[in-house]
Enzyme design. Structure first.
Site, PDB file in Angstrom:
ATOM      1  N   ARG A  42       0.816  -1.217   0.000  1.00 40.98           N
ATOM      2  CA  ARG A  42       0.000   0.000   0.000  1.00 40.98           C
ATOM      3  C   ARG A  42       0.841   1.254   0.000  1.00 40.98           C
ATOM      4  O   ARG A  42       0.473   2.269  -0.554  1.00 40.98           O
ATOM      5  CB  ARG A  42      -0.913   0.001   1.220  1.00 40.98           C
ATOM      6  CG  ARG A  42      -2.250  -0.642   0.893  1.00 40.98           C
ATOM      7  CD  ARG A  42      -3.167  -0.529   2.056  1.00 40.98           C
ATOM      8  NE  ARG A  42      -2.499  -1.058   3.255  1.00 40.98           N
ATOM      9  CZ  ARG A  42      -3.042  -1.015   4.463  1.00 40.98           C
ATOM     10  NH1 ARG A  42      -4.203  -0.465   4.640  1.00 40.98           N
ATOM     11  NH2 ARG A  42      -2.398  -1.535   5.501  1.00 40.98           N
TER      12      ARG A  42
ATOM     13  N   LYS B 110       1.363 -18.276   5.995  1.00 42.96           N
ATOM     14  CA  LYS B 110       0.589 -18.558   7.189  1.00 42.96           C
ATOM     15  C   LYS B 110       0.493 -17.305   8.070  1.00 42.96           C
ATOM     16  O   LYS B 110       1.342 -16.430   7.922  1.00 42.96           O
ATOM     17  CB  LYS B 110       1.245 -19.689   7.943  1.00 42.96           C
ATOM     18  CG  LYS B 110       2.597 -19.231   8.491  1.00 42.96           C
ATOM     19  CD  LYS B 110       3.187 -20.152   9.474  1.00 42.96           C
ATOM     20  CE  LYS B 110       4.415 -19.560  10.031  1.00 42.96           C
ATOM     21  NZ  LYS B 110       4.325 -18.474  10.935  1.00 42.96           N
TER      22      LYS B 110
ATOM     23  N   ASP C  72       4.701 -23.498   4.311  1.00 38.03           N
ATOM     24  CA  ASP C  72       5.088 -23.733   5.693  1.00 38.03           C
ATOM     25  C   ASP C  72       6.557 -24.072   5.630  1.00 38.03           C
ATOM     26  O   ASP C  72       6.920 -25.171   5.218  1.00 38.03           O
ATOM     27  CB  ASP C  72       4.294 -24.894   6.290  1.00 38.03           C
ATOM     28  CG  ASP C  72       4.587 -25.058   7.772  1.00 38.03           C
ATOM     29  OD1 ASP C  72       5.772 -25.196   8.130  1.00 38.03           O
ATOM     30  OD2 ASP C  72       3.633 -25.034   8.569  1.00 38.03           O
ATOM     31  N   HIS C  73       7.421 -23.126   5.989  1.00 38.72           N
ATOM     32  CA  HIS C  73       8.832 -23.315   5.645  1.00 38.72           C
ATOM     33  C   HIS C  73       9.477 -24.486   6.372  1.00 38.72           C
ATOM     34  O   HIS C  73      10.518 -24.963   5.962  1.00 38.72           O
ATOM     35  CB  HIS C  73       9.630 -22.015   5.805  1.00 38.72           C
ATOM     36  CG  HIS C  73      10.003 -21.676   7.207  1.00 38.72           C
ATOM     37  ND1 HIS C  73       9.146 -21.085   8.092  1.00 38.72           N
ATOM     38  CD2 HIS C  73      11.157 -21.852   7.894  1.00 38.72           C
ATOM     39  CE1 HIS C  73       9.758 -20.911   9.251  1.00 38.72           C
ATOM     40  NE2 HIS C  73      10.984 -21.369   9.153  1.00 38.72           N
TER      41      HIS C  73
ATOM     42  N   LYS D 214      12.633 -27.577   5.202  1.00 37.97           N
ATOM     43  CA  LYS D 214      13.914 -27.844   5.867  1.00 37.97           C
ATOM     44  C   LYS D 214      14.431 -29.217   5.465  1.00 37.97           C
ATOM     45  O   LYS D 214      13.700 -30.199   5.502  1.00 37.97           O
ATOM     46  CB  LYS D 214      13.744 -27.772   7.395  1.00 37.97           C
ATOM     47  CG  LYS D 214      13.504 -26.349   7.923  1.00 37.97           C
ATOM     48  CD  LYS D 214      13.383 -26.348   9.441  1.00 37.97           C
ATOM     49  CE  LYS D 214      12.966 -24.992   9.985  1.00 37.97           C
ATOM     50  NZ  LYS D 214      14.025 -23.992  10.010  1.00 37.97           N
TER      51      LYS D 214
ATOM     52  N   GLU E 114      12.529 -21.493  21.492  1.00 32.32           N
ATOM     53  CA  GLU E 114      13.325 -20.430  20.866  1.00 32.32           C
ATOM     54  C   GLU E 114      13.727 -19.416  21.928  1.00 32.32           C
ATOM     55  O   GLU E 114      12.904 -19.063  22.768  1.00 32.32           O
ATOM     56  CB  GLU E 114      12.509 -19.713  19.774  1.00 32.32           C
ATOM     57  CG  GLU E 114      12.137 -20.591  18.595  1.00 32.32           C
ATOM     58  CD  GLU E 114      11.333 -19.827  17.540  1.00 32.32           C
ATOM     59  OE1 GLU E 114      11.888 -19.542  16.487  1.00 32.32           O
ATOM     60  OE2 GLU E 114      10.162 -19.500  17.804  1.00 32.32           O
TER      61      GLU E 114
ATOM     62  N   ASP F 105       0.900 -19.173  15.212  1.00 37.28           N
ATOM     63  CA  ASP F 105       2.170 -18.892  14.546  1.00 37.28           C
ATOM     64  C   ASP F 105       2.994 -20.171  14.380  1.00 37.28           C
ATOM     65  O   ASP F 105       3.641 -20.366  13.353  1.00 37.28           O
ATOM     66  CB  ASP F 105       2.959 -17.864  15.381  1.00 37.28           C
ATOM     67  CG  ASP F 105       4.294 -17.479  14.744  1.00 37.28           C
ATOM     68  OD1 ASP F 105       4.334 -17.324  13.507  1.00 37.28           O
ATOM     69  OD2 ASP F 105       5.295 -17.325  15.472  1.00 37.28           O
TER      70      ASP F 105
ATOM     71  N   HIS G  31       3.776 -25.102  11.855  1.00 39.71           N
ATOM     72  CA  HIS G  31       5.062 -25.811  11.836  1.00 39.71           C
ATOM     73  C   HIS G  31       5.065 -27.114  12.641  1.00 39.71           C
ATOM     74  O   HIS G  31       5.497 -28.150  12.157  1.00 39.71           O
ATOM     75  CB  HIS G  31       6.175 -24.914  12.388  1.00 39.71           C
ATOM     76  CG  HIS G  31       6.330 -23.619  11.662  1.00 39.71           C
ATOM     77  ND1 HIS G  31       6.136 -23.491  10.306  1.00 39.71           N
ATOM     78  CD2 HIS G  31       6.677 -22.381  12.101  1.00 39.71           C
ATOM     79  CE1 HIS G  31       6.371 -22.232   9.953  1.00 39.71           C
ATOM     80  NE2 HIS G  31       6.682 -21.546  11.020  1.00 39.71           N
TER      81      HIS G  31
ATOM     82  N   LYS H 239       8.584 -18.572  22.879  1.00 39.55           N
ATOM     83  CA  LYS H 239       9.601 -17.534  22.734  1.00 39.55           C
ATOM     84  C   LYS H 239      10.250 -17.281  24.098  1.00 39.55           C
ATOM     85  O   LYS H 239       9.671 -17.614  25.129  1.00 39.55           O
ATOM     86  CB  LYS H 239       8.953 -16.234  22.237  1.00 39.55           C
ATOM     87  CG  LYS H 239       8.237 -16.375  20.891  1.00 39.55           C
ATOM     88  CD  LYS H 239       9.213 -16.572  19.740  1.00 39.55           C
ATOM     89  CE  LYS H 239       8.545 -16.458  18.393  1.00 39.55           C
ATOM     90  NZ  LYS H 239       8.482 -17.730  17.657  1.00 39.55           N
TER      91      LYS H 239
HETATM   92  C1  BG6 Z   1       8.248 -18.403  11.681  1.00 46.70           C
HETATM   93  C2  BG6 Z   1       7.533 -17.858  12.884  1.00 46.70           C
HETATM   94  O1  BG6 Z   1       7.337 -18.931  10.788  1.00 46.70           O
HETATM   95  O2  BG6 Z   1       9.156 -19.407  12.093  1.00 46.70           O
HETATM   96  C3  BG6 Z   1       8.536 -17.322  13.896  1.00 46.70           C
HETATM   97  O3  BG6 Z   1       6.650 -16.817  12.499  1.00 46.70           O
HETATM   98  C4  BG6 Z   1       9.581 -18.369  14.224  1.00 46.70           C
HETATM   99  O4  BG6 Z   1       7.862 -16.903  15.070  1.00 46.70           O
HETATM  100  C5  BG6 Z   1      10.173 -18.954  12.947  1.00 46.70           C
HETATM  101  O5  BG6 Z   1      10.576 -17.800  15.019  1.00 46.70           O
HETATM  102  C6  BG6 Z   1      11.120 -20.107  13.231  1.00 46.70           C
HETATM  103  O6  BG6 Z   1      11.698 -20.514  12.030  1.00 46.70           O
HETATM  104  P1  BG6 Z   1      13.151 -21.115  11.945  1.00 46.70           P
HETATM  105  O7  BG6 Z   1      13.323 -21.502  10.532  1.00 46.70           O
HETATM  106  O8  BG6 Z   1      14.076 -20.063  12.411  1.00 46.70           O
HETATM  107  O9  BG6 Z   1      13.132 -22.287  12.894  1.00 46.70           O
END
Ligand code: BG6
Length: 461
Positions: A46, A145, A174-175, A179, A213, A232, A237, A323
Site C-alpha cells: 500500500r 501462514k 510452511d517453511h 527444511k 526459541e 504462529d 510448523h 519464545k
Molecule cells: C516463523 C515464525 O514462521 O518461524 C517465527 O513466524 C519463528 O515466530 C520462525 O521464530 C522459526 O523458524 P526457523 O526456521 O528459524 O526455525
C-alpha cells in the site's frame, strides 16, 4: 531445470519476511543459477518505499545484512530486475499495467509467481483484486501462514481463493516442510528397514516435538498480538512435523501421494482437548513494543496430541514451543518402549533423536553393557552428523527450496486445502476455550504445568 520466464510479484515487499527471507532467498537461487533466465521482480504494497531506485537500495541493504560473502555482480543483476508498484485491495490497475509491461519484455509464455506475504485479514481482498485485474491467469499464488485465524475464517478465505483460482495454483507455504532435516525423515523411515518396522505404537511409547526459541518479539509485537504462538507455530510448523512423523507410507515421492498421506494423518489427529494444553506468556512480554499492557496473547504452548489410528493409537505426541525460552532447538524425540525380554527387568527405552538443524543430526540413546565383571547396563549414544557424512554441495535454505518448488510447480512440500482445514478443526476446541496463559520466566522451559506434561519428562531441559 529449464524454467519458463517469470514475473515474481511480491506483496509485503517492504516487510520483515521479504527482507529476511524472500530477497536473500532469491539472491541465493540466482547465485546458484536456479532462477529462470528471464524474470522480473515487482514488489508491491500500500505504501510506496519511494522511487524504484530507493526500493532497490532498501533491498540491497537487506541483502548486505543477511547474506555473507555477497557476490556484487549477482546482486546487481537481481536488483536490476526489481521494481515497485503500489496497490491495494481496491486498486490494482497500475500494478496490472506494470506486470503486463514487464511481461512484454520477457518473451512468450510468461508465468506469474504471486507471493502474498500479507496478514490473513487482508488476504481475500488482495486475491479478489488479482482476479479482477486478470493477474491470476498463468499464476501460482504463494500464501503465507497463518491461513486464516480459525476454522471459520480459514473456510471463508479458502472459498475466496477458490473463487479466483484453482487449488493447483495455490501454494500454502510452511517453511518447516522445506527444511532438509524434515525431508530427511522420509528417507530415514522409508529407505531403512532398521526404522520403518519400529515406527508404530508397538515400539514407540511417546513422541516429543520440541521447538523452544530464545528469541523474543524482535519488532514483531503487533504481528504476535494478532496471531499468538498457537497459530504462529503449532497449527502450522509443529503439526506439519507431526504429520511428517505420523503419516503412513505414501507409496511414492509425489505431491499427490505425500499430501494425501499427510492429510490422512491429520484426519486421524484427534481434535485437541483444552485440558491437554498449557499456554504461557513470558514475563516482560507486555512491555514489548506494540504489545498491549494487559495482553493475554500466548507466547508459549505445550500440548499433548493423539493420532487415532492403528499405527499410533494411545501414543502421546507432546508438542512444545515458545519464545524467550532457555535454548533454540528443533528436536524430535521418539521414545521407545523397553523390549519384552525379562533378561534386564524393565530397562529404560531407547530414544531416537532427530535435530532438525541445517545439517540434520540424528542420535540414538541405547543401552549397552557396562564394561566390567558384572552384567550391568549403561546408556550410550550413537550419533550421525549429516553435515559430515553427506556434505551439502548446494545448500538450500527452506525458503529457497520452496520458492524453487513453486517455480517448478511442485506441490509436495505445500499444505493442501483439506490438510489445512483439518488442522484448524483440530485446534478449534482450544481456540474456543483459550485459557489464560500462565506466566514463565524468560530463559526458562515454560510454566511448571508444561514440565509435567510428558511422562518421564521432556528430553530437553
Ligand atoms: C516463523 C515464525 O514462521 O518461524 C517465527 O513466524 C519463528 O515466530 C520462525 O521464530 C522459526 O523458524 P526457523 O526456521 O528459524 O526455525
Amino acid at each position: 531445470d529449464d524454467l519458463s520466464p517469470h514475473v515474481l510479484l511480491v506483496f509485503g515487499a517492504t516487510g520483515d519476511l521479504a527482507a529476511r527471507k524472500l530477497f536473500p532467498g532469491l539472491y541465493r537461487l540466482a547465485a546458484a543459477g536456479r532462477l529462470p533466465s528471464d524474470y522480473a521482480v515487482i514488489g508491491s504494497g500500500r505504501h510506496s518505499p519511494g522511487t524504484d531506485a530507493e526500493f532497490r537500495q532498501q533491498v540491497a541493504e537487506g541483502l548486505r545484512d543477511t547474506v555473507d560473502d555477497l557476490d556484487e555482480s549477482v546482486a546487481e543483476d537481481l536488483l536490476g530486475r526489481v521494481s515497485f508498484q503500489t496497490s491495494d485491495a481496491d486498486d490494482g490497475a497500475d500494478l496490472a499495467a506494470a506486470v503486463r509491461e514487464a511481461e512484454d519484455g520477457l518473451g512468450d509464455d510468461v508465468r506469474r509467481l504471486v507471493y502474498l506475504s500479507v496478514p490473513p485479514t487482508a488476504m481475500a481482498g488482495m486475491v479478489a483484486m488479482l482476479g479482477r485485474e486478470g493477474l491470476t491467469e498463468r499464476a501460482r499464488l504463494v500464501i503465507e501462514k497463518p491461513f486464516g485465524l480459525d476454522l471459520e475464517s480459514f473456510v471463508e478465505l479458502d472459498d475466496a481463493l477458490h473463487e479466483e483460482v484453482d487449488e493447483d495454483q495455490v501454494f500454502r507455504i510452511d517453511h518447516f516442510l522445506g527444511k532438509e532435516a524434515v525431508q530427511n525423515v522420509f528417507a530415514l523411515r522409508f529407505a531403512n528397514a532398521l526404522f520403518e518396522p519400529a515406527w508404530n505404537r508397538r515400539s514407540i511409547a511417546q513422541v516429543q516435538i520440541d521447538v523452544p526459541e530464545t528469541l523474543r518479539m524482535e519488532g514483531r509485537g503487533s504481528f504476535y498480538e494478532s496471531t499468538g504462538c498457537l497459530r504462529d507455530m503449532v497449527s502450522t510448523h509443529l503439526f506439519q512435523i507431526l504429520g511428517t512423523i505420523a503419516l503412513e507410507d505414501p507409496g511414492e515421492w509425489s505431491a499427490d501421494a505425500v499430501r494425501q498421506a499427510r492429510h490422512d494423518a491429520f484426519t486421524a489427529l484427534r481434535p485437541l482437548d483444552p485440558s491437554d494444553v498449557v499456554l504461557g506468556q513470558y514475563d516482560g512480554y507486555r512491555d514489548e513494543d506494540d504489545v498491549d499492557d494487559d495482553s493475554d496473547v500466548e507466547t508459549f504452548v505445550a500440548l499433548t496430541a493423539y493420532v487415532d489410528n492403528d499405527r499410533w493409537q494411545d501414543v502421546p505426541f507432546h508438542l512444545r514451543t515458545g519464545k524467550a525460552m532457555a535454548e533454540t532447538r528443533r528436536t524430535v524425540t521418539l521414545r521407545f518402549r523397553a523390549p519384552e525380554s525379562a533378561v534386564f527387568g524393565d530397562p529404560d527405552g531407547d530414544e531416537l533423536v532427530l535435530e532438525l538443524t541445517d545439517d540434520a543430526l540424528i542420535s540414538v540413546d541405547l543401552a549397552g553393557k557396562k564394561p566390567g565383571p558384572d552384567m550391568e547396563l549403561a546408556s550410550a549414544t550413537m550419533q550421525l552428523d549429516f553435515g559430515d557424512e553427506l556434505p551439502d554441495d548446494e545448500p538450500l535454505e527452506a525458503y529457497e527450496r520452496l520458492i524453487l518448488d513453486v517455480l517448478r510447480g511442485d506441490h509436495t512440500l505445500f499444505a493442501r486445502s483439506d490438510e489445512t482445514r483439518r488442522l484448524w478443526e483440530v485446534c478449534q476446541p482450544v481456540l474456543d476455550a483459550m485459557p489464560d496463559p500462565q506466566p514463565y520466566e524468560p530463559g526458562s522451559w515454560g510454566p511448571q504445568a508444561a514440565l509435567d506434561l510428558a511422562a518421564g519428562g521432556w528430553r530437553l531441559g
